[in-house]
Design an enzyme around this catalytic site. Sequence first.
Site, PDB file in Angstrom:
ATOM      1  N   ASP A  27       0.818  -1.202   0.000  1.00 23.75           N
ATOM      2  CA  ASP A  27       0.000   0.000   0.000  1.00 23.75           C
ATOM      3  C   ASP A  27       0.854   1.256   0.000  1.00 23.75           C
ATOM      4  O   ASP A  27       0.371   2.330  -0.323  1.00 23.75           O
ATOM      5  CB  ASP A  27      -0.945  -0.002   1.208  1.00 23.75           C
ATOM      6  CG  ASP A  27      -2.390  -0.036   0.759  1.00 23.75           C
ATOM      7  OD1 ASP A  27      -2.635  -0.307  -0.427  1.00 23.75           O
ATOM      8  OD2 ASP A  27      -3.270   0.219   1.596  1.00 23.75           O
ATOM      9  N   ASP A 328     -11.256  -6.583  11.325  1.00 19.92           N
ATOM     10  CA  ASP A 328     -11.188  -8.044  11.360  1.00 19.92           C
ATOM     11  C   ASP A 328     -12.301  -8.625  12.214  1.00 19.92           C
ATOM     12  O   ASP A 328     -12.947  -9.596  11.833  1.00 19.92           O
ATOM     13  CB  ASP A 328      -9.859  -8.498  11.947  1.00 19.92           C
ATOM     14  CG  ASP A 328      -8.735  -7.558  11.583  1.00 19.92           C
ATOM     15  OD1 ASP A 328      -8.523  -7.373  10.389  1.00 19.92           O
ATOM     16  OD2 ASP A 328      -8.121  -6.990  12.496  1.00 19.92           O
TER      17      ASP A 328
END
Length: 618
Positions: A27, A328
């Site tokens: 990223d 998550d």
Amino acid sequence: MLVINTVLSVMAYDYPPEKLSVYVSDDGRSNLTFYALVEAASFSKHWIPYCKKFKVEPRSPAAYLSSGPESVGTFDSAALLAIKKLYKEMENRVEGTTKLGTISGDLATQEGFSQWDSQATSGNNQAIVKILIDGRDSNAVDIEGTVLPTLVYVAREKRPQYPNNFKAGAMNALIRVSSEISNAPFILNVDCDMYSNSSDSVRDALCFFMDEESGHEISYVQYPQNFRNLLRSNIYGDYIKIINEVEFPGFGEAMFVGTGCFHRRESLCGRKYSKSYKEHYQYRSERNPQESAVVLEERAKSLVSCTYENNTGWGKDMGMMYGCPVEDAITGLSIQCKGWKSIYFNPPMEAFLGISPTALGQFLVQHKRWSEGLFKIFLSKYCPFLYGHGKIKLKVQMAYALYLLWAPLSLPMLYYVVVPSLCLLKGIPLFPKISSSWFLPFAYVVAATQSYSLGECLWCGETLGSWWNMQRMRVMRRTTSYLFGLVDTVLQQLGFGSSGFVITAKVTDDEALQRYAAGSMEFGSSSPMFTILATVALLNLVCFVGGVAGVVAVVGGGAGGGMVSQMALQVLLCGLLVFGSIPIYQGLFFRKDKGALPTALAVQAAFLAALACLVPLR
Ligand SMILES: *[C@@H]1O[C@H](CO)[C@@H](O)[C@H](O)[C@H]1NC(C)=O
């Protein structure tokens, strides 16, 4: 080197290489990372056959070579020397290039590197998808002629005007790219700093998925997070062991923690569980062999553009969920609520090893982010008691709440570290006398919780010292990380400000690492969190000295033991807080190294503590 060691460790899994593809999400879109991967790809041609021939464990080259394989192996020392030499040479090239900061010479003009133009900045760039090793290609073989696993570099498109959704966004981009290129039915996701310490993990996880009776119900298999740099003394009182050995096994399902987890692709992509579900995924080996990698890369790039997810379910009911710093946990919860089962699997040989922060500031910031994200889930429509009602067991809902409610725990903790101590200083009794029968419930609660937590620690193989550190850090975490997590959440719920995603730096300078290894807490900077810690520490010191002096004066004046009995619990509490704050006093007054607390902060804390002591109480 950290990243490519992780990559190499998973490329070398004991698993048919033609069925294994590794995707790296960068990223930060760094050509240095890309360069390191190019190096890793060529090193893998030697490393993978070496691992398989000599049954090497662990398969991260750095971890293996530093584990002293010379002394344990019965194998070919010439081969070991050769692989070591190759690794060192690669390391020198990668580190040399990193120091330079640019790719020099021939490489720069090579295919792949030309995609880094000078205009692109991190956060405003085009997508790059580059297949570094194409498993279909008959030339992609190791030095022994065996096929290599596919290796793909992915940097998604980023534009300032589009939200990037952080890690969840990057994960979803990877899911789509991999569905185009290999489309394997099972996905393992690991953080870049977490190498695989066991070459059997894929096969182990597949045992659950392939189970004839219940395999088709299982969505994911979560391995515990383990850290390779925790010290036995455990100065930051990490209680990951307690979580791994006691809490998670009792959870009822598995909490998805964002790394070290095998997912069934279909369930991660939003599919609901149904009884008639049968595996209908085929590993896509039928990919058109004529199609060139370049065409495939171009198609994959279109899947990771900024606009691709517009008007799709990505981030809402497909892939990783958006809008929460702890994506998550919601992702796992929502999969469970779609009827899937999950497995928490903690094999005796630690399967994945990451790194834990080595500076107190990083540690507390990490916990702030977690506690904030988790509490936001509790306040959102994903609150397990509402969202999971009727879908998952009450026990599992409650197990989630254990973590989601970290942030509000800061309030009672803050009360207990400030108010009883101040009252001690002013001679105001808060707890019953030792001689009173009302003392018993207090004594029971204290004794029961502490002996339970001590038992838990010893059972997990921790030491007494480590247990004490956990108690100490619990106070520190709750009064800083959780408090800030709570305040930020509340402010945001009321519409002020938005939370930035603070990334925890995993790299610290060598001196700091030495201090950490020597067992001293690393402060080193000013932070509002440290101001709170120092203020509480000083406040308790003053209250303890002042309070005990007060009690002694009363007793000395002949007014009796009633006072001692009356104040005993407060003296005990305040004394323990002072004892637990010793590293802070050291950081404030005695240490001269860079890891100490800054003087300005000490002055500030002293002022605040003095102010608190002057508050009239009744
Ligand atoms: C990692 O793997 C090695 C080799 O299999 C094993 O000896 C070790 O216990 C594992 N765990 C850690 C923390 O190194």
